[in-house]
Design a protein around this motif. Structure first.
Motif, PDB file in Angstrom:
ATOM      1  N   PRO A 221       0.830  -1.208   0.000  1.00 34.75           N
ATOM      2  CA  PRO A 221       0.000   0.000   0.000  1.00 34.75           C
ATOM      3  C   PRO A 221       0.862   1.255   0.000  1.00 34.75           C
ATOM      4  CG  PRO A 221       0.051  -0.972   2.187  1.00 34.75           C
ATOM      5  CD  PRO A 221       0.750  -1.935   1.280  1.00 34.75           C
ATOM      6  N   SER A 222       0.242   2.394  -0.235  1.00 31.38           N
ATOM      7  CA  SER A 222       0.957   3.665  -0.230  1.00 31.38           C
ATOM      8  C   SER A 222       1.650   3.869   1.118  1.00 31.38           C
ATOM      9  CB  SER A 222      -0.027   4.827  -0.477  1.00 31.38           C
ATOM     10  OG  SER A 222      -0.616   4.711  -1.749  1.00 31.38           O
ATOM     11  N   GLY A 223       2.899   4.330   1.047  1.00 32.45           N
ATOM     12  CA  GLY A 223       3.652   4.600   2.261  1.00 32.45           C
ATOM     13  C   GLY A 223       4.328   3.397   2.874  1.00 32.45           C
TER      14      GLY A 223
ATOM     15  N   ASP B 229       9.143 -12.729 -11.207  1.00 33.21           N
ATOM     16  CA  ASP B 229       9.564 -14.091 -10.862  1.00 33.21           C
ATOM     17  C   ASP B 229       9.237 -14.346  -9.401  1.00 33.21           C
ATOM     18  OD1 ASP B 229      10.702 -14.545 -13.419  1.00 33.21           O
ATOM     19  OD2 ASP B 229      12.541 -13.536 -12.817  1.00 33.21           O
ATOM     20  N   ARG B 230       9.514 -13.316  -8.577  1.00 33.82           N
ATOM     21  CA  ARG B 230       9.111 -13.338  -7.179  1.00 33.82           C
ATOM     22  C   ARG B 230       8.482 -11.992  -6.840  1.00 33.82           C
ATOM     23  NH1 ARG B 230      13.636 -14.640  -3.055  1.00 33.82           N
ATOM     24  NH2 ARG B 230      14.870 -13.303  -4.444  1.00 33.82           N
ATOM     25  N   VAL B 231       7.672 -11.999  -5.796  1.00 33.33           N
ATOM     26  CA  VAL B 231       7.011 -10.779  -5.336  1.00 33.33           C
ATOM     27  C   VAL B 231       7.352 -10.582  -3.871  1.00 33.33           C
ATOM     28  CG1 VAL B 231       4.801  -9.614  -4.973  1.00 33.33           C
ATOM     29  CG2 VAL B 231       5.131 -11.080  -6.984  1.00 33.33           C
ATOM     30  N   ALA B 232       7.760  -9.365  -3.528  1.00 32.54           N
ATOM     31  CA  ALA B 232       8.051  -9.009  -2.140  1.00 32.54           C
ATOM     32  C   ALA B 232       6.966  -8.053  -1.654  1.00 32.54           C
ATOM     33  CB  ALA B 232       9.425  -8.355  -2.028  1.00 32.54           C
ATOM     34  N   VAL B 233       6.259  -8.429  -0.595  1.00 33.90           N
ATOM     35  CA  VAL B 233       5.181  -7.611  -0.052  1.00 33.90           C
ATOM     36  C   VAL B 233       5.715  -6.815   1.138  1.00 33.90           C
ATOM     37  CG1 VAL B 233       2.845  -7.594   0.912  1.00 33.90           C
ATOM     38  CG2 VAL B 233       3.491  -9.339  -0.768  1.00 33.90           C
ATOM     39  N   LEU B 234       5.567  -5.492   1.066  1.00 34.28           N
ATOM     40  CA  LEU B 234       6.004  -4.609   2.145  1.00 34.28           C
ATOM     41  C   LEU B 234       4.808  -4.031   2.885  1.00 34.28           C
ATOM     42  CD1 LEU B 234       8.882  -2.485   0.523  1.00 34.28           C
ATOM     43  CD2 LEU B 234       9.128  -4.321   2.189  1.00 34.28           C
ATOM     44  N   ARG B 235       5.025  -3.790   4.161  1.00 30.64           N
ATOM     45  CA  ARG B 235       4.016  -3.109   4.969  1.00 30.64           C
ATOM     46  C   ARG B 235       4.740  -2.279   6.028  1.00 30.64           C
ATOM     47  NH1 ARG B 235       0.117  -5.633   9.614  1.00 30.64           N
ATOM     48  NH2 ARG B 235      -1.350  -3.899   9.788  1.00 30.64           N
ATOM     49  N   ALA B 236       4.518  -0.974   6.007  1.00 30.15           N
ATOM     50  CA  ALA B 236       5.123  -0.072   6.992  1.00 30.15           C
ATOM     51  C   ALA B 236       6.626  -0.277   7.095  1.00 30.15           C
ATOM     52  CB  ALA B 236       4.458  -0.252   8.350  1.00 30.15           C
ATOM     53  N   GLY B 237       7.281  -0.465   5.937  1.00 29.95           N
ATOM     54  CA  GLY B 237       8.729  -0.581   5.905  1.00 29.95           C
ATOM     55  C   GLY B 237       9.278  -1.952   6.222  1.00 29.95           C
TER      56      GLY B 237
END
Length: 387
Positions: free
Chosen positions: A38-40, A203-211
């Protein structure tokens, strides 16, 4: 080509805001890795620190085996494609492609050879003498990519490069980018807020949340086996229905979850998938059902795992319908992991995806079966129970 490594990387701004928190991951040589969130969440900060546009606060950035913390953007041998294309409006496409080569002191003959090669790959040969304002959005995006390609970088960085294109053009260009990356084999780090781009390109996906990195794996694994409720709710469209529940057992000994006072018997295959399920018996949990886990049943709702619902809203998509209905559960919103509404609501809106039918309309009564082989279970903190 080069490998990229983030070794316990932190980024904290002067106002105390921490954009990246202990980021650790390795990107393989020639891999196409997509950051999504998400944004941020810090995904653009990842690119900017990797490019050298921002300094990291702690940790190591390693490209091709070399620590680049103190290297300038020019010394890192990377090329970046920006969201707004960043083409020079007073230059032709040829001049835009040639500009970085001039800065690199590439000989004139070599410059023209690289420009022609890139233009051919990107179908820009007929546009080389035009200025950016004479190009379509897709052509401008190709020109921005061409300017990166001619540099023959070790790593490509792409910061939401398709966000300014219309829906049809986005589909076309994302396919072209993925194919081009496979042909060139250049390590590519791509940032997007669009999960469809992430799932179809990387090929791969990295999911980020709050850094913080939540999960990194291939797209199908991310969808099938999310590490936590945040990933489960963020990946998938429409979003997964995640709600508060309790793990119980029926009189026959089968595991079930509480659905607003009605037990939903858990499919044995799902029970086998979640390790140590018995440890959570009679404890609060989070349950997740994707929209496709619901299905229409006949006039009678006498079978187990059947819900009688009223249609609250409908989105007709031609071959299928997205149906919204009220259910006696407390749904959570994954971006903040709180209960939908004021935290006391037990009549949340859930979503299902069903084949189109004239019998489905606002206010219609439906009988929905629940396929609990597609049930996801998380502990009260949102972590997948199987872990």
């Amino acid at each position: 080509m080069a490998t990229v490594e983030f070794d316990r990387v932190f980024k904290t701004y002067k106002n105390g805001y921490r954009a990246l928190k202990n980021l650790c991951l390795n990107i393989e040589d020639g891999e196409f890795l997509v950051f999504v969130g998400p944004s941020g969440c810090g995904k653009s900060t990842v690119l900017r620190t990797l490019a050298g546009l921002e300094d990291i606060t702690a940790g190591k950035l390693i490209i091709g085996g070399d620590v680049v913390n103190n290297k300038t953007p020019q010394q890192r041998n990377i090329a970046m494609v920006f969201q707004n294309y960043a083409l020079y409006p007073h230059m032709t496409v040829r001049q835009n492609l040639e500009f970085p080569l001039r800065m690199m002191n590439v000989p004139p003959e070599e410059r023209q050879l690289r420009i022609q090669k890139a233009a051919h790959k990107l179908e820009l040969t007929q546009q080389l003498n035009k200025k950016p304002k004479q190009l379509s959005g897709g052509q401008q995006q190709r020109a921005a990519m061409g300017r990166a390609i001619v540099r023959n970088p070790a790593v490509f960085l792409m910061d939401e490069p398709l966000s300014n294109l219309d829906a049809k053009m986005r589909v076309q260009i994302r396919t072209e980018i993925a194919q081009l990356q496979k042909e060139m084999g250049t390590t590519t780090v791509y940032v997007t807020h669009d999960q469809i781009e992430a799932m179809t390109m990387g090929d791969r996906v990295a999911v980020l949340r709050a850094g913080e990195l939540q999960q990194i794996t291939n797209p199908q694994e991310l969808y099938d086996n999310p590490a936590n409720a945040f990933v489960a709710g963020f990946i998938g469209s429409p979003a997964m229905n995640i709600f508060h529940s309790q793990l119980q057992k029926t009189q026959s000994g089968s595991f079930s979850i509480d659905f607003g006072g009605q037990p939903l018997i858990i499919d044995p295959a799902t029970v086998d998938k979640y390790h140590h399920l018995g440890l959570y018996l009679n404890l609060p949990i989070l349950a997740g059902l994707r929209p496709e886990a619901f299905f229409l049943v006949g006039e009678s709702c006498s079978q187990p795992n059947c819900l009688e619902v009223e249609v609250d809203a409908v989105e007709a998509l031609g071959h299928e319908m997205i149906v919204y209905f009220k259910a006696p559960v407390s749904r959570i919103e994954v971006e903040d992991n709180v209960t939908n509404g004021n935290g006391e609501e037990d009549n949340s809106t859930l979503i299902t995806r069903v084949p189109s039918s004239p019998d489905i309309y606002l206010g219609a009564k439906l009988n929905l079966g629940v396929d609990t082989s597609k049930l996801y279970l998380f502990n009260a903190d949102g972590k997948a129970i199987r872990d």
